[in-house]
Design an enzyme around this catalytic site. Structure first.
Site, PDB file in Angstrom:
ATOM      1  N   ASP A 210      29.114  67.376  38.482  1.00 52.25           N
ATOM      2  CA  ASP A 210      30.528  66.827  37.799  1.00 52.25           C
ATOM      3  C   ASP A 210      31.211  65.906  39.262  1.00 52.25           C
ATOM      4  O   ASP A 210      31.156  66.441  40.119  1.00 52.25           O
ATOM      5  CB  ASP A 210      31.286  67.562  36.957  1.00 52.25           C
ATOM      6  CG  ASP A 210      32.818  67.486  36.701  1.00 52.25           C
ATOM      7  OD1 ASP A 210      32.314  66.951  35.802  1.00 52.25           O
ATOM      8  OD2 ASP A 210      33.776  68.399  37.278  1.00 52.25           O
ATOM      9  N   GLU A 266      27.157  62.196  38.180  1.00 54.55           N
ATOM     10  CA  GLU A 266      28.126  61.679  37.460  1.00 54.55           C
ATOM     11  C   GLU A 266      29.176  60.737  38.512  1.00 54.55           C
ATOM     12  O   GLU A 266      29.901  61.470  39.708  1.00 54.55           O
ATOM     13  CB  GLU A 266      29.385  63.210  36.623  1.00 54.55           C
ATOM     14  CG  GLU A 266      30.297  61.768  35.681  1.00 54.55           C
ATOM     15  CD  GLU A 266      31.424  62.736  34.959  1.00 54.55           C
ATOM     16  OE1 GLU A 266      32.041  62.110  34.098  1.00 54.55           O
ATOM     17  OE2 GLU A 266      31.927  63.889  36.089  1.00 54.55           O
TER      18      GLU A 266
END
Length: 546
Positions: A210, A266
């Site tokens: 993330d 990401e």
């Protein structure tokens, strides 16, 4: 021009994999409490295997107060009770592997939950303590420290700083319930290296990281106006050089395990050179292709982003990725049905006109385009059912922190997170077991009765059967071609390319039907050909040409 890879030793199982993203709260509810869980996922593993995917990526399943859908982690080594138990997760991994499915899990290293034990210790220990050094605590500005240390904004709206009882402020680039770790602290680095080993020991095949570019911050956390920016998009809280040392260490850990364990980043970066740095052979294996996700439904725009993707990845020998939707963006059926088909981070509001029939035609064609491209492709749960964004969730049921943090002007991401419809004529559409009395955590549209997996099963014209056919052909026809790719000459508004000898993909983004080139067989089309065998607008075809 043909695409070629510089280092075939790095391709591995991810090279042509199709990865299916599960948002656990919304996939399948096994115990009837209205929230998806691991029992529900385990019951649907045969569906996933039959769909034809290669791996499953789970959004966070860790212990969490759920202030941000699980991206506020309180314990990185356990499963939240709403989803199940650690033993159940271990069983799920075993069952998935038995079906030939690999498992990728989300890792959230930029921040934790404000209820994480370390943050509780930091609050109790007070200013200047070793416990607070694991986070970013600072004195405020102003005569009495009443102003935030900087004007950094939170990605969810409002300031990126919150004040605690003793007067200090802590950094949170997302919600106040998500304090940022200080990645200059050796204990933070050691902790996450141990977390990696914990899950790798349990058979996890990879990690989706993330906000992978956010971990390292510029020394001193300067105000943006005082930061020596490298370019117009550069900010002191993202893409700092120190982040690469972290990923080199992680890569060494992953490579020490048998089998290929992978990292997917990401990373939202506009600077090509800096983006590629994350994909060097000793760092991450892949990163999400957000320019492709955000591209307009336009032949020139898509060709440009595809060419740029190949050009960006070739120098470092990395695997391209392709994705149309995920848990953070408006579903592409809806996006493609609007006048402006590009992805935007503008506040999500009601009332933007959408033609869902048009959006669905384009989404079907986009699926064939995406699945025909060389590299790794990601599917977001429900896209194989043709689901659109749910844009009429009552305001009092919205749960995304972007809603309150924006002053109730941005409806946030709940519209793409509505629980899936599996079967039946009315809610919960098989999401929860028969007899469940608790409704799904977000309401499902009545119209979804026609979109259930059961309703689409066996219907050759359904989106589900299109995906099944495409994924099967991808494996049998395209995987042997590896990374072979070559553009063909095509009329204005058309994309045409080959994947090795004998296979051609055509996508008609123009205004009218076009004739198919010479071919031996039509393998698959996203919509019916015209009576004269021409390819209609907003339609794609896969052809065998020899």
């Amino acid at each position: 021009m043909p695409l070629s890879r510089t280092d075939d030793s790095r391709t591995g199982w991810l090279q042509n994999a199709a990865v299916y993203q599960i948002y656990p709260r919304s996939f399948a509810d096994g115990n009837g409490d209205g929230i998806g869980d691991l029992a529900g996922v385990r019951s649907r593993l045969p569906y996933l295997a039959d769909l034809g995917i290669d791996a499953v990526w789970f959004s966070p399943w860790y212990t969490s107060p759920m202030a941000d859908g699980g991206y506020d982690v309180a314990d990185y080594r356990d499963i939240d009770p709403v989803f199940g138990t650690l033993a159940e997760a271990e069983k799920l991994i075993e069952e998935a592997h038995a079906l030939g499915l690999r498992i990728i899990i989300d890792l959230v290293p930029n921040h934790c939950s404000s209820r994480h034990p370390w943050f509780a210790q930091a609050l109790a220990a007070g200013p200047g303590s070793p416990e607070r050094a694991r986070f970013h605590f600072r004195r405020g500005r102003g005569r009495r420290g009443e102003l935030p240390p900087t004007d950094w904004p939170s990605h969810f709206g409002g300031p990126a700083w919150s004040r605690v009882a003793d007067g200090e402020w802590y950094l949170h680039l997302f919600a106040p319930e998500q304090p940022d770790f200080n990645w200059d602290h050796p204990e933070v680095r050691a902790e996450f290296e141990d977390v990696l080993r914990f899950w790798l020991d349990r058979g996890i095949d990879g990690f989706r990281i993330d906000v992978a570019d956010h971990l390292a911050k510029y020394p001193g956390l300067p105000e943006v106006s005082h930061y020596p920016a490298r370019n117009g998009d550069d900010v002191p809280w993202a893409d700092q050089d120190g982040v690469h040392d972290i990923y080199r260490a992680w890569r060494g850990i992953a490579d020490s395990y048998e089998g290929e364990r992978v990292f997917v980043g990401e990373i939202w970066l506009g600077d090509t050179e800096r983006f590629c740095a994350y994909l060097r052979p000793d760092e991450l294996h892949t990163a999400f292709n957000f320019p492709f996700l955000g591209a307009a439904w336009d032949a020139d725009a898509l060709r440009t982003v595809i060419d740029r993707t190949f050009a960006d990845h070739a120098p470092v020998g990395a695997i391209p990725t392709w994705v149309l939707s995920n848990h953070d963006v408006i579903r592409h059926v809806t996006r493609y049905g609007r006048a402006d088909t590009r992805h935007s981070w503008a506040p999500v509001t009601e009332g933007v006109p959408v033609d869902l029939a048009l959006g669905t035609r384009r989404a079907r064609a986009a699926a064939l385009l995406t699945l025909a491209l060389p590299g790794c492709t990601y599917l977001y749960q429900g896209e194989e059912l043709g689901l659109a964004e749910v844009e009429d969730i009552p305001a009092d049921l919205l749960q995304d922190p972007r809603w309150p943090r924006s002053g109730f002007t941005d409806r946030g991401r709940d519209g793409c997170r509505v629980p899936l419809p599996w079967a039946g004529e009315r809610a919960p559409f098989g999401f929860s077991p028969v007899g469940a009395t608790v409704p799904p955590w977000l309401p499902q549209p009545v119209a979804w009765a026609g979109f259930t997996a059961q309703a689409q099963q066996g219907d050759p014209g359904s989106v589900l059967e299109l995906y099944r056919a495409a994924l099967a052909l991808r494996r049998s026809e395209l995987s042997p071609s590896g990374d072979e790719f070559c553009w063909l000459s095509a009329p204005v508004g058309m994309l045409a390319f080959t994947r090795g000898p004998g296979f051609t993909c055509l996508v008609n983004l123009g205004a009218g039907p076009v004739a198919l080139p010479d071919h031996a067989e039509v393998l698959l089309v996203s919509g019916a050909l015209t009576d004269t065998g021409r390819l209609p607008a907003d339609t794609a075809a896969w052809l065998r040409t020899t």
